[in-house]
Scaffold this motif. Structure first.
Motif, PDB file in Angstrom:
ATOM      1  N   PHE A  68       1.067  -1.275  -0.085  1.00 56.30           N
ATOM      2  CA  PHE A  68      -0.005   0.159  -0.132  1.00 56.30           C
ATOM      3  C   PHE A  68       0.762   1.134   0.044  1.00 56.30           C
ATOM      4  O   PHE A  68       1.709   1.478   0.909  1.00 56.30           O
ATOM      5  CB  PHE A  68      -0.985   0.137   1.280  1.00 56.30           C
ATOM      6  CG  PHE A  68      -1.927   1.236   1.239  1.00 56.30           C
ATOM      7  CD1 PHE A  68      -3.261   0.981   0.782  1.00 56.30           C
ATOM      8  CD2 PHE A  68      -1.734   2.496   1.228  1.00 56.30           C
ATOM      9  CE1 PHE A  68      -4.280   1.802   0.756  1.00 56.30           C
ATOM     10  CE2 PHE A  68      -2.693   3.457   1.159  1.00 56.30           C
ATOM     11  CZ  PHE A  68      -3.987   2.866   0.793  1.00 56.30           C
ATOM     12  N   ALA A 108      -2.043  -1.227  -3.904  1.00 58.95           N
ATOM     13  CA  ALA A 108      -2.858  -0.391  -3.398  1.00 58.95           C
ATOM     14  C   ALA A 108      -2.481   0.798  -3.201  1.00 58.95           C
ATOM     15  O   ALA A 108      -1.332   1.100  -2.712  1.00 58.95           O
ATOM     16  CB  ALA A 108      -3.394  -1.086  -2.204  1.00 58.95           C
ATOM     17  N   PHE A 115      -6.079  -1.518  -6.103  1.00 62.51           N
ATOM     18  CA  PHE A 115      -7.191  -0.608  -5.472  1.00 62.51           C
ATOM     19  C   PHE A 115      -6.455   0.847  -5.535  1.00 62.51           C
ATOM     20  O   PHE A 115      -5.441   0.995  -5.372  1.00 62.51           O
ATOM     21  CB  PHE A 115      -6.885  -1.128  -4.053  1.00 62.51           C
ATOM     22  CG  PHE A 115      -7.867  -0.237  -3.101  1.00 62.51           C
ATOM     23  CD1 PHE A 115      -8.972  -0.425  -2.837  1.00 62.51           C
ATOM     24  CD2 PHE A 115      -7.014   0.952  -2.428  1.00 62.51           C
ATOM     25  CE1 PHE A 115      -9.998   0.182  -1.905  1.00 62.51           C
ATOM     26  CE2 PHE A 115      -7.884   1.561  -1.536  1.00 62.51           C
ATOM     27  CZ  PHE A 115      -9.278   1.409  -1.213  1.00 62.51           C
ATOM     28  N   GLY A 151      -7.813   4.536  -3.587  1.00 65.10           N
ATOM     29  CA  GLY A 151      -8.703   5.246  -2.834  1.00 65.10           C
ATOM     30  C   GLY A 151      -9.304   6.322  -3.761  1.00 65.10           C
ATOM     31  O   GLY A 151      -8.667   7.124  -4.503  1.00 65.10           O
ATOM     32  N   PHE A 203     -10.579   0.217   1.846  1.00 66.57           N
ATOM     33  CA  PHE A 203      -9.351  -0.823   1.722  1.00 66.57           C
ATOM     34  C   PHE A 203      -9.548  -1.828   2.685  1.00 66.57           C
ATOM     35  O   PHE A 203      -9.282  -3.103   2.228  1.00 66.57           O
ATOM     36  CB  PHE A 203      -8.062   0.150   2.186  1.00 66.57           C
ATOM     37  CG  PHE A 203      -6.885  -0.820   2.010  1.00 66.57           C
ATOM     38  CD1 PHE A 203      -6.416  -1.264   0.929  1.00 66.57           C
ATOM     39  CD2 PHE A 203      -6.215  -0.889   3.248  1.00 66.57           C
ATOM     40  CE1 PHE A 203      -5.287  -2.157   0.802  1.00 66.57           C
ATOM     41  CE2 PHE A 203      -4.903  -1.871   3.126  1.00 66.57           C
ATOM     42  CZ  PHE A 203      -4.440  -2.568   1.646  1.00 66.57           C
ATOM     43  N   TRP A 243     -11.761  -4.093   1.266  1.00 68.86           N
ATOM     44  CA  TRP A 243     -11.200  -5.110  -0.103  1.00 68.86           C
ATOM     45  C   TRP A 243     -10.092  -5.996   0.142  1.00 68.86           C
ATOM     46  O   TRP A 243     -10.126  -7.131  -0.426  1.00 68.86           O
ATOM     47  CB  TRP A 243     -10.611  -3.734  -0.881  1.00 68.86           C
ATOM     48  CG  TRP A 243      -9.825  -4.340  -2.273  1.00 68.86           C
ATOM     49  CD1 TRP A 243     -10.644  -4.465  -3.409  1.00 68.86           C
ATOM     50  CD2 TRP A 243      -8.542  -4.300  -2.268  1.00 68.86           C
ATOM     51  NE1 TRP A 243      -9.362  -4.898  -4.282  1.00 68.86           N
ATOM     52  CE2 TRP A 243      -8.055  -4.908  -3.563  1.00 68.86           C
ATOM     53  CE3 TRP A 243      -7.358  -4.470  -1.381  1.00 68.86           C
ATOM     54  CZ2 TRP A 243      -7.058  -5.309  -4.288  1.00 68.86           C
ATOM     55  CZ3 TRP A 243      -6.097  -4.689  -2.043  1.00 68.86           C
ATOM     56  CH2 TRP A 243      -6.024  -4.904  -3.373  1.00 68.86           C
ATOM     57  N   MET A 290      -4.495   4.427   7.539  1.00 69.55           N
ATOM     58  CA  MET A 290      -4.973   3.277   6.845  1.00 69.55           C
ATOM     59  C   MET A 290      -4.803   1.936   7.717  1.00 69.55           C
ATOM     60  O   MET A 290      -5.459   1.163   7.903  1.00 69.55           O
ATOM     61  CB  MET A 290      -4.169   2.810   5.505  1.00 69.55           C
ATOM     62  CG  MET A 290      -4.181   3.997   4.331  1.00 69.55           C
ATOM     63  SD  MET A 290      -5.856   4.345   3.950  1.00 69.55           S
ATOM     64  CE  MET A 290      -5.957   5.909   4.577  1.00 69.55           C
TER      65      MET A 290
END
Length: 220
Positions: free
Chosen positions: A50, A73, A92, A94, A107, A110, A128
């Motif tokens: 991420f 992500a 992914f 945002g 997230f 997901w 996050m």
């Protein structure tokens, strides 16, 4: 003439610069922070990477590779673009840049129970991670955020802060007056400004077009 300060660079011939010229608004676009790499050791293998910013992309990829099968992500479109320009597929992205808490929930839904690595700054707000189980993610500092405080003159009428770090750096050499209007990129920055004892408004978006739409009524 009124003055607008924004704590990031803008395009010299972009929409915001043109708007300020047309409305006799002096523009000071100046980041008050800088960045330097941190060499990471023992980088774990996880299901998902991420990325929280384009900087986290560049600083991570300078020292590590994306592994086969790892999903990618990001916090938003700008970060995804930084990956896609390198030929990397993003799984992914945002969709609410000024609402990181909502991105965190999206997230979480997901990612499920997959493990996640967060390449990030030394002063990351870790929004996050707060939505995930502590056993499923690892923080990895790949760059350090360094303050570059400067006195901003003339004293701005409107101030736009792009991060808590920029606001913190601003306060080292500048004061906030009751006449100034403070704007924030997202709830995280707004919350930090509030913790420092000041009020601000959250911009509806971070693009130059959204900034123009938001500040236009404030000029009258």
């Amino acid at each position: 003439m009124k003055t607008l300060f924004i704590s990031r660079k803008v395009e010299e011939e972009g929409e915001l610069a043109a708007f300020c010229q047309q409305h006799n608004l002096q523009l000071i676009a100046l980041p008050l922070i800088g960045f330097k790499p941190v060499i990471a050791t023992d980088i774990p293998t996880t299901d998902v990477l991420f990325f929280t910013s384009p900087r986290s992309v560049s600083f991570y990829l300078e020292q590590a590779a994306i592994l086969p099968g790892q999903q990618i992500a990001t916090v938003g479109e700008n970060t995804s673009k930084a990956l896609q320009e390198r030929g990397i597929t993003v799984d992914f992205t945002g969709s609410t840049p000024t609402q990181p808490e909502k991105i965190a929930l999206d997230f979480k839904n997901w990612v499920g129970s997959k493990t996640v690595l967060f390449p990030q700054s030394s002063v990351s707000n870790r929004t996050m991670q707060q939505a995930l189980s502590s056993h499923q993610y690892t923080d990895l500092v790949v760059y350090e955020t360094v303050a570059f405080p400067r006195e901003i003159l003339p004293v701005p009428d409107l101030l736009i802060f792009s991060s808590p770090s920029n606001f913190r750096s601003f306060l080292k050499t500048n004061a906030i007056t009751n006449q100034q209007i403070l704007l924030a990129f997202g709830s995280t920055t707004q919350n930090y400004i509030s913790e420092c004892g000041y009020s601000s408004r959250v911009l509806s978006g971070i693009s130059e077009e959204e900034i123009i739409r938001f500040i236009t009524p404030l000029l009258h």
